[in-house]
Design a protein around this motif. Structure first.
Motif, PDB file in Angstrom:
ATOM      1  N   THR A 114       0.832  -1.207   0.000  1.00  0.00           N
ATOM      2  CA  THR A 114       0.000   0.000   0.000  1.00  0.00           C
ATOM      3  C   THR A 114       0.861   1.250   0.000  1.00  0.00           C
ATOM      4  OG1 THR A 114      -1.799  -1.130   1.174  1.00  0.00           O
ATOM      5  CG2 THR A 114      -1.774   1.275   1.277  1.00  0.00           C
ATOM      6  N   ARG A 115       1.903   1.262   0.819  1.00  0.00           N
ATOM      7  CA  ARG A 115       2.817   2.412   0.872  1.00  0.00           C
ATOM      8  C   ARG A 115       3.503   2.630  -0.475  1.00  0.00           C
ATOM      9  NH1 ARG A 115       6.856   4.576   4.308  1.00  0.00           N
ATOM     10  NH2 ARG A 115       7.573   6.466   3.221  1.00  0.00           N
TER      11      ARG A 115
ATOM     12  N   GLU B 127       1.080   4.131  -2.922  1.00  0.00           N
ATOM     13  CA  GLU B 127       0.831   5.535  -2.581  1.00  0.00           C
ATOM     14  C   GLU B 127       1.970   6.427  -3.087  1.00  0.00           C
ATOM     15  OE1 GLU B 127      -1.741   4.887   1.569  1.00  0.00           O
ATOM     16  OE2 GLU B 127       0.392   5.448   1.632  1.00  0.00           O
ATOM     17  N   GLN B 128       3.201   5.957  -2.972  1.00  0.00           N
ATOM     18  CA  GLN B 128       4.342   6.787  -3.350  1.00  0.00           C
ATOM     19  C   GLN B 128       4.606   6.785  -4.853  1.00  0.00           C
ATOM     20  OE1 GLN B 128       7.542   7.117  -0.729  1.00  0.00           O
ATOM     21  NE2 GLN B 128       9.141   7.345  -2.273  1.00  0.00           N
TER      22      GLN B 128
END
Length: 280
Positions: free
Chosen positions: A86-87, A90-91
């Motif tokens: 998920t991170r 997002e990035q």
């Protein structure tokens, strides 16, 4: 002129693509991070060694001007993997290539191996790849990406005193060959990689039957590849979106013998490859 155009095109295949690598700080994982960074990829690096991750990110930035995201993650922990994916999305907006490289091994006879060792090896080698692939699959589908899975000689042939390790690699083949069929027509490529003996740190951290770490590294037998050479072979195979990479003459011979002359394979080649004698 046509050759020049083709060369320029190929060199851009992974430029700005997002490549996630597990077990990224050492051995083949580190070599892959360097190789894909050279190709212009943006990297998501997963490992449990925080200081080593920081050092790798610094090296990639200073020497290759590479954009990377380092995440401390035990791939055996499904929730941690999901949070890491998920991170990364997002990035960077998504994941184009997932390289399931994290792995551990052991050296102990089946009868002398605690159940906890079997569970730990399967948790990292098999379920780690499963967790990462499940979490990243929606993004990989959307971007028609690639899944690369590090197997080994043990994926198709037995090795003495490696029963848990062998089982985990056989399981990877069963899982990802089935997944390849399910993904047919989706644009997602699945490649299984079977390296031969490679000079990496996995031998230095091998488990004994009681779960402790072996004091002396497992000896390597036969032709040994460097992590750099193996990573280069994987990179080139990924460019071609291959289904299977067997990177070793030893592996090729072992595969043929195991398939067509199993008795000869078990009597002659297995002891040499394993570094132990049958019955030892």
């Amino acid at each position: 002129m046509q050759r020049v155009i083709r060369k320029v095109f190929v060199s851009k295949v992974f430029e700005r693509k997002v490549v996630m690598i597990t077990g990224a700080c050492a051995g083949i994982g580190r070599a892959l991070a360097l190789r894909f960074a050279q190709a212009g990829a943006r990297l998501v690096l997963l490992d449990q060694d925080g200081p080593a991750l920081d050092s790798l990110v610094q090296h990639l930035r200073d020497h290759l001007n590479a954009e990377s995201l380092a995440l401390c993650c035990d791939v055996a922990d499904a929730e941690c993997v999901q949070a890491s994916v998920t991170r990364a999305i997002e990035q960077f907006g998504g994941i184009d290539v997932l390289i399931n490289n994290a792995g551990i091994t052991h050296r102990s006879a089946f009868a002398d191996t605690d159940l906890a060792v079997f569970r730990r090896v399967m948790a990292v080698n098999y379920f780690g790849a499963l967790h990462c692939t499940q979490a990243a699959l929606p993004s990989l589908r959307a971007r028609r990406g690639q899944i690369i899975v590090l197997s080994s000689l043990s994926g198709f042939a037995p090795m003495l005193h490696r029963s848990a390790y062998n089982a985990s690699k056989h399981a990877l083949h069963g899982l990802f060959e089935s997944l390849r069929l399910e993904l047919e027509g989706s644009g997602v490529n699945v490649m299984l990689v079977c390296p031969g003996f490679t000079a990496t740190d996995i031998r230095k951290n091998a488990l004994k039957g009681d779960g402790s770490v072996i004091a002396r590294p497992i000896p390597l037998v036969g032709k040994v590849s460097s992590a750099h050479d193996t990573a280069e072979a994987i990179y080139r195979a990924a460019r071609r979106r291959k289904r299977l990479l067997v990177h070793s003459n030893v592996n090729w011979l072992a595969r043929q013998l195991a398939r067509f002359a199993p008795a000869l394979f078990e009597r002659w080649l297995v002891p040499r490859l394993s570094g132990v004698r049958v019955g030892q």
